[in-house]
Scaffold this motif. Structure first.
Motif, PDB file in Angstrom:
ATOM      1  N   ALA A 275       0.823  -1.088   0.033  1.00  0.00           N
ATOM      2  CA  ALA A 275      -0.052   0.025   0.297  1.00  0.00           C
ATOM      3  C   ALA A 275       1.054   1.277  -0.043  1.00  0.00           C
ATOM      4  N   GLU A 276       1.870   1.341   0.757  1.00  0.00           N
ATOM      5  CA  GLU A 276       2.738   2.492   0.806  1.00  0.00           C
ATOM      6  C   GLU A 276       3.418   2.677  -0.372  1.00  0.00           C
TER       7      GLU A 276
ATOM      8  N   LYS B  61       2.389   1.717  -3.721  1.00  0.00           N
ATOM      9  CA  LYS B  61       1.421   2.262  -4.335  1.00  0.00           C
ATOM     10  C   LYS B  61       1.205   3.835  -4.089  1.00  0.00           C
ATOM     11  N   SER B  62       0.908   4.343  -2.815  1.00  0.00           N
ATOM     12  CA  SER B  62       0.818   5.519  -2.882  1.00  0.00           C
ATOM     13  C   SER B  62       2.148   6.527  -3.269  1.00  0.00           C
ATOM     14  N   LEU B  63       3.207   5.926  -3.111  1.00  0.00           N
ATOM     15  CA  LEU B  63       4.699   6.630  -3.531  1.00  0.00           C
ATOM     16  C   LEU B  63       4.561   6.691  -5.184  1.00  0.00           C
TER      17      LEU B  63
ATOM     18  N   ASP C 165       1.865   6.540  -7.052  1.00  0.00           N
ATOM     19  CA  ASP C 165       0.963   7.432  -7.353  1.00  0.00           C
ATOM     20  C   ASP C 165       1.089   8.767  -7.238  1.00  0.00           C
ATOM     21  N   GLY C 166       2.028   8.810  -6.343  1.00  0.00           N
ATOM     22  CA  GLY C 166       2.674  10.374  -5.724  1.00  0.00           C
ATOM     23  C   GLY C 166       3.920  10.938  -6.761  1.00  0.00           C
TER      24      GLY C 166
ATOM     25  N   ALA D  74       9.071   4.049  -4.285  1.00  0.00           N
ATOM     26  CA  ALA D  74       8.150   2.963  -4.254  1.00  0.00           C
ATOM     27  C   ALA D  74       8.832   1.560  -4.220  1.00  0.00           C
TER      28      ALA D  74
END
Length: 143
Positions: A51-52, A54-56, A58-59, A65
């Motif tokens: 999840a971390e 994916k967030s990275l 997407d950011g 990531a």
């Protein structure tokens, strides 16, 4: 006592090996329960790292990531989604060789997953094309 200390410090792989070694000598209900707790903690950590990552990604931080995904590999090195996500990150960074290598890992993990799902469902394998038409050389030229 020592195994629970290892688990509490987040040293899951070391705790797992200690539980496994103990279970190999004498199988106990407590040992099995301890091993189950470690596996659940590993899965939770894997999911958090994914999840971390994916967030990275997407950011707009594919390098960060990649670091999270590589950390997640400790827990599930043969996970197809993990390798696919690594391939996306490397591709975004322009490292095509690593992206292709990770995609190969993804494809290598998929047959095992497909066979497992088919066995659980009691269905035919996904690679069984049955009555699918075979492309003749003439048909291939048209495509």
């Amino acid at each position: 006592m020592r195994r629970s200390l290892l688990r509490n410090k987040g040293q899951l792989k070391d705790a797992e090996s200690k539980y496994t070694a103990a279970e190999a000598i004498i199988s106990t209900k407590d040992g099995r329960a301890g091993l189950d707790r470690v596996h659940k903690a590993e899965l939770k950590k894997f999911q958090e790292l994914m999840a971390e990552a994916k967030s990275l990604y997407d950011g707009g931080k594919p390098s960060d990531a990649i670091a999270k995904l590589q950390e997640a590999q400790i827990f599930q090195s043969g996970n197809a989604a993990l390798h696919y996500n690594l391939a996306l990150c490397y591709s975004k960074l322009g490292d095509r060789l690593k992206a292709v290598a990770e995609m190969d890992q993804t494809l290598g993990a998929l047959p095992r997953m497909t066979e497992s799902r088919s066995a659980r469902a009691g269905s035919k394998r996904d690679d069984d094309w049955g009555d699918a038409p075979i492309l003749t050389p003439e048909a291939k030229q048209k495509v």
